[in-house]
Scaffold this active site. Structure first.
Site, PDB file in Angstrom:
ATOM      1  N   HIS A  57      27.086  38.285  31.275  1.00 22.11           N
ATOM      2  CA  HIS A  57      28.594  38.822  31.133  1.00 22.11           C
ATOM      3  C   HIS A  57      29.431  37.652  31.036  1.00 22.11           C
ATOM      4  O   HIS A  57      30.011  37.010  32.212  1.00 22.11           O
ATOM      5  CB  HIS A  57      29.160  39.513  32.462  1.00 22.11           C
ATOM      6  CG  HIS A  57      30.296  40.363  32.573  1.00 22.11           C
ATOM      7  ND1 HIS A  57      30.680  41.360  33.242  1.00 22.11           N
ATOM      8  CD2 HIS A  57      31.562  39.899  31.909  1.00 22.11           C
ATOM      9  CE1 HIS A  57      31.673  41.920  33.219  1.00 22.11           C
ATOM     10  NE2 HIS A  57      32.393  41.193  32.237  1.00 22.11           N
ATOM     11  N   HIS A  59      32.942  36.041  28.628  1.00 19.97           N
ATOM     12  CA  HIS A  59      34.150  36.412  27.629  1.00 19.97           C
ATOM     13  C   HIS A  59      34.210  34.825  26.984  1.00 19.97           C
ATOM     14  O   HIS A  59      35.066  34.119  27.526  1.00 19.97           O
ATOM     15  CB  HIS A  59      35.352  36.962  28.273  1.00 19.97           C
ATOM     16  CG  HIS A  59      35.090  38.184  29.022  1.00 19.97           C
ATOM     17  ND1 HIS A  59      35.396  39.377  28.494  1.00 19.97           N
ATOM     18  CD2 HIS A  59      34.809  38.440  30.267  1.00 19.97           C
ATOM     19  CE1 HIS A  59      35.109  40.285  29.158  1.00 19.97           C
ATOM     20  NE2 HIS A  59      34.743  39.724  30.336  1.00 19.97           N
ATOM     21  N   PHE A  60      33.845  34.536  25.839  1.00 15.71           N
ATOM     22  CA  PHE A  60      34.090  33.363  25.479  1.00 15.71           C
ATOM     23  C   PHE A  60      35.097  33.341  24.273  1.00 15.71           C
ATOM     24  O   PHE A  60      35.593  32.368  23.691  1.00 15.71           O
ATOM     25  CB  PHE A  60      32.682  32.611  24.728  1.00 15.71           C
ATOM     26  CG  PHE A  60      31.926  31.994  25.745  1.00 15.71           C
ATOM     27  CD1 PHE A  60      32.294  31.958  26.708  1.00 15.71           C
ATOM     28  CD2 PHE A  60      30.460  31.595  25.090  1.00 15.71           C
ATOM     29  CE1 PHE A  60      31.292  31.173  27.733  1.00 15.71           C
ATOM     30  CE2 PHE A  60      29.740  30.819  26.215  1.00 15.71           C
ATOM     31  CZ  PHE A  60      30.035  30.947  27.473  1.00 15.71           C
ATOM     32  N   ARG A  61      35.904  34.498  24.132  1.00 19.37           N
ATOM     33  CA  ARG A  61      37.288  34.673  23.661  1.00 19.37           C
ATOM     34  C   ARG A  61      37.406  34.363  22.025  1.00 19.37           C
ATOM     35  O   ARG A  61      38.732  34.388  21.593  1.00 19.37           O
ATOM     36  CB  ARG A  61      38.054  33.610  24.236  1.00 19.37           C
ATOM     37  CG  ARG A  61      38.194  33.867  25.771  1.00 19.37           C
ATOM     38  CD  ARG A  61      38.759  35.102  26.251  1.00 19.37           C
ATOM     39  NE  ARG A  61      39.026  35.187  27.793  1.00 19.37           N
ATOM     40  CZ  ARG A  61      39.105  36.288  28.293  1.00 19.37           C
ATOM     41  NH1 ARG A  61      38.714  37.515  27.707  1.00 19.37           N
ATOM     42  NH2 ARG A  61      39.582  36.365  29.700  1.00 19.37           N
ATOM     43  N   ASN A  91      35.291  42.606  24.217  1.00 19.32           N
ATOM     44  CA  ASN A  91      36.775  42.813  24.245  1.00 19.32           C
ATOM     45  C   ASN A  91      37.493  41.415  23.409  1.00 19.32           C
ATOM     46  O   ASN A  91      38.647  40.849  24.217  1.00 19.32           O
ATOM     47  CB  ASN A  91      37.490  43.026  25.701  1.00 19.32           C
ATOM     48  CG  ASN A  91      36.858  41.670  26.808  1.00 19.32           C
ATOM     49  OD1 ASN A  91      36.304  41.156  26.512  1.00 19.32           O
ATOM     50  ND2 ASN A  91      37.904  41.664  27.803  1.00 19.32           N
ATOM     51  N   HIS A 176      32.481  48.951  32.471  1.00 23.61           N
ATOM     52  CA  HIS A 176      33.364  48.581  33.330  1.00 23.61           C
ATOM     53  C   HIS A 176      34.057  49.944  33.862  1.00 23.61           C
ATOM     54  O   HIS A 176      34.726  50.453  33.282  1.00 23.61           O
ATOM     55  CB  HIS A 176      34.726  47.877  32.458  1.00 23.61           C
ATOM     56  CG  HIS A 176      35.713  47.246  33.649  1.00 23.61           C
ATOM     57  ND1 HIS A 176      36.064  46.103  33.515  1.00 23.61           N
ATOM     58  CD2 HIS A 176      36.611  47.944  34.203  1.00 23.61           C
ATOM     59  CE1 HIS A 176      37.058  45.895  34.229  1.00 23.61           C
ATOM     60  NE2 HIS A 176      37.555  47.281  34.736  1.00 23.61           N
ATOM     61  N   HIS A 232      30.158  44.141  37.201  1.00 23.99           N
ATOM     62  CA  HIS A 232      30.799  43.655  38.321  1.00 23.99           C
ATOM     63  C   HIS A 232      31.076  44.699  39.328  1.00 23.99           C
ATOM     64  O   HIS A 232      32.394  45.162  39.601  1.00 23.99           O
ATOM     65  CB  HIS A 232      32.038  42.977  37.718  1.00 23.99           C
ATOM     66  CG  HIS A 232      32.948  43.710  36.793  1.00 23.99           C
ATOM     67  ND1 HIS A 232      33.046  45.205  36.693  1.00 23.99           N
ATOM     68  CD2 HIS A 232      33.641  43.317  35.904  1.00 23.99           C
ATOM     69  CE1 HIS A 232      33.812  45.573  35.648  1.00 23.99           C
ATOM     70  NE2 HIS A 232      34.292  44.444  35.000  1.00 23.99           N
ATOM     71  N   ASP A 304      30.961  37.212  34.736  1.00 26.35           N
ATOM     72  CA  ASP A 304      32.169  37.679  34.203  1.00 26.35           C
ATOM     73  C   ASP A 304      33.158  36.388  34.040  1.00 26.35           C
ATOM     74  O   ASP A 304      34.401  36.625  34.335  1.00 26.35           O
ATOM     75  CB  ASP A 304      32.859  38.667  35.237  1.00 26.35           C
ATOM     76  CG  ASP A 304      34.100  39.578  34.585  1.00 26.35           C
ATOM     77  OD1 ASP A 304      34.359  39.220  33.164  1.00 26.35           O
ATOM     78  OD2 ASP A 304      34.651  40.249  35.262  1.00 26.35           O
ATOM     79  N   HIS A 308      41.523  32.278  31.586  1.00 23.61           N
ATOM     80  CA  HIS A 308      42.887  32.419  30.960  1.00 23.61           C
ATOM     81  C   HIS A 308      43.437  31.243  31.299  1.00 23.61           C
ATOM     82  O   HIS A 308      42.936  30.500  32.314  1.00 23.61           O
ATOM     83  CB  HIS A 308      43.600  33.580  31.668  1.00 23.61           C
ATOM     84  CG  HIS A 308      43.053  35.047  31.528  1.00 23.61           C
ATOM     85  ND1 HIS A 308      43.039  35.701  30.268  1.00 23.61           N
ATOM     86  CD2 HIS A 308      42.275  35.531  32.098  1.00 23.61           C
ATOM     87  CE1 HIS A 308      42.611  36.878  30.499  1.00 23.61           C
ATOM     88  NE2 HIS A 308      42.008  36.848  31.524  1.00 23.61           N
TER      89      HIS A 308
HETATM   90  C1  NCD Z   1      38.287  40.434  31.779  1.00 27.46           C
HETATM   91  C2  NCD Z   1      38.672  39.719  30.585  1.00 27.46           C
HETATM   92  O1  NCD Z   1      39.660  38.864  30.710  1.00 27.46           O
HETATM   93  O2  NCD Z   1      38.235  39.662  29.487  1.00 27.46           O
HETATM   94  N1  NCD Z   1      39.012  40.547  32.829  1.00 27.46           N
HETATM   95  C3  NCD Z   1      38.665  40.743  34.203  1.00 27.46           C
HETATM   96  O3  NCD Z   1      39.520  40.528  35.041  1.00 27.46           O
HETATM   97  N2  NCD Z   1      37.542  40.741  34.406  1.00 27.46           N
HETATM   98  C4  NCD Z   1      38.008  41.647  31.217  1.00 27.46           C
HETATM   99  C5  NCD Z   1      37.121  42.448  32.167  1.00 27.46           C
HETATM  100  O4  NCD Z   1      35.740  42.216  32.319  1.00 27.46           O
HETATM  101  O5  NCD Z   1      37.228  43.479  32.838  1.00 27.46           O
HETATM  102 ZN    ZN Z   2      34.324  40.981  31.989  1.00 23.34          ZN
HETATM  103 ZN    ZN Z   3      35.076  44.526  33.198  1.00 26.43          ZN
END
Ligand code: NCD
Ligand code: ZN
Ligand code: ZN
Ligand code: ZN
Length: 437
Positions: A57, A59-61, A91, A176, A232, A304, A308
């Protein structure tokens, strides 16, 4: 004579610790044994060796938000902390909801990632046809309420039909799980009441939001007959419902370090910085997650990793984006617990490597075993060090655990026999997309 031998390790095998050597040929573990010989030798000096961590899990954006993280920085951060494979979430901007967009993302990762990688595909209300044809993915991800990226399935009929497609194709659905209407209702109420304290964020997404969504998905999945995995998990209610349904459904569950190590109190202290979805919970919920790990209700620990930038996190609790980074702190946080006697290394390897590979059917990874990829982490259980924002590889440049003194750190990471992290230095290699069995 093998190409490479790692000698004098305490090898964390699936069910025991074995003192010996690992030989590696063409990136694959050719033998686990004693007194092995190699052209090149790395001395583990009696340190423990874990199978490389598989973080299911992250998010490498990329594409879309490479100012927060990109595949270079994200994969360095992972590699520096014993993670050798990541599964990236859909996402991004645009979200990974078509085969075409997935192929674009594959190209980005292949050109930039130092760790091996795979992808979760995104379900939307409109992409049923894509779900029928997409190939070579770890799973399909369902956001039941909108989180970062505005990707979600907000209609239960569509959701159910999509689950049936997954069942037919034997692809796991991952969730999620938060009830969208409930979240919106409670959030609006607290905003109207004028709440601006950080804890209001937890109160705006009370336990029932997650528990109801998990309960609904379990029912729908039972009817659709798909495999299901919860991302999560954060509340005692979810742990309860999952435990009661595990024996009758192909159901697995994940928890994240921020829910294991932080709670509402930290939200009060750190504010928007630790705003995340689902939110930080009570001490009681935290304890239930640890108990779920001990009794086998929880199968996976994943980060996760949701970076940011600090400047956006400096906003008020309603405006700041949700998510915290995590790839660089998961392993030391868990090793610190091993040192405290709260977790064994065999449990750790199951939760972060063996189970992730099994659940997402990742080929030839997840174990120290002959024939498997030589993805390995040498750890120094006695090394004590503080997490420090200014020492991180992640582009976002901060961690919610800044200042935490932890005992137990990775010292070397190998991916398919390549030494990619060596006591602070990164050797860039080309990560490869995983295959699925
Ligand atoms: C995640 C994100 O920033 O992409 N944010 C989060 O609060 N976990 C999205 C997600 O996993 O719900
Ligand atoms: Zn996530
Ligand atoms: Zn999530
Ligand atoms: Zn600092």
């Amino acid at each position: 004579m093998s190409e490479l031998v790692i000698k004098n390790g305490k090898l964390v095998l699936p069910d025991k610790i074995f003192e010996g050597d690992i030989s590696i040929d063409a990136g694959i573990i050719s033998k686990v044994g004693k007194d092995l010989k190699g052209d090149k030798v790395v001395n583990a000096e009696g340190n423990y060796i874990l199978p490389g961590l598989i973080d299911v899990h992250v998010h490498f954006r990329e594409p879309g938000a490479s100012s927060k993280e990109d595949w270079n920085t994200g994969s360095f951060a992972a590699a520096s902390s014993g993670i050798t494979t990541v599964l990236d979430m859909p996402n991004t901007q645009p979200p990974t909801t078509t085969v075409k967009l997935l192929d674009k993302k594959r190209e980005i990762a292949a050109s930039k990632s130092t760790v091996d990688f795979g992808f979760h595909f995104g379900a939307s209300t409109e992409n049923m046809d894509e779900l029928r044809k997409v190939e070579k993915i770890a799973s399909v991800k369902f956001y039941m309420s909108s989180t970062i990226g505005n990707l979600f399935v907000g209609n239960d009929a569509v959701l159910f039909e999509e689950l049936k497609i997954l069942a037919e194709r034997d692809i796991p659905g991952i969730f999620h799980a938060e009830n969208r209407e409930m979240v919106q209702h409670y959030m609006q109420r607290l905003i109207n009441e004028g709440r601006t304290d950080p804890e209001a964020y937890s109160d705006a997404r009370p336990n029932i939001c997650a528990a109801e969504a998990v309960n609904r998905i379990i029912f729908l999945s039972k009817m659709a007959k798909n495999r299901l995995h919860f991302c999560h998990v954060s509340t005692k209610e979810e742990v309860d419902i999952i435990a009661r349904n595990k024996s009758i459904l192909p159901l697995t569950a994940e928890v994240c370090p921020h829910h294991l190590f932080l709670n509402k109190e930290d939200l009060r202290k750190l504010g928007s910085l630790v705003k995340t979805n689902p939110p930080l919970r009570s001490k009681e919920d935290q304890n239930a997650l640890w108990k779920g790990i001990q009794d086998g209700t929880i199968d996976v620990i994943a980060t996760d990793h949701a970076p940011h930038l600090m400047e956006s996190k400096e906003k008020d609790i309603w405006s700041a984006p949700a998510g915290v980074p995590g790839v660089e702190t998961m392993l030391p946080l868990l090793l610190n617990e091993v040192n405290k006697g709260n977790l064994t290394l065999n449990q750790l390897a199951k939760l972060t490597s063996e189970n992730p590979a099994r659940i997402f059917r990742i080929k030839d990874k997840g174990k120290i075993k002959e024939g498997y990829d030589a993805d390995l982490v040498i750890i120094d259980l006695k090394k004590e060090k503080k997490v420090r924002n200014d020492k991180l590889f992640t582009k976002c440049g901060w961690s919610p655990f800044d200042g935490w003194k932890l005992k137990g750190w990775p010292v070397m990471t190998f991916i398919r026999g390549n030494l990619i992290f060596d006591n602070g230095d990164i050797n860039k290699i080309k990560g490869r997309e995983v295959s699925y069995g």
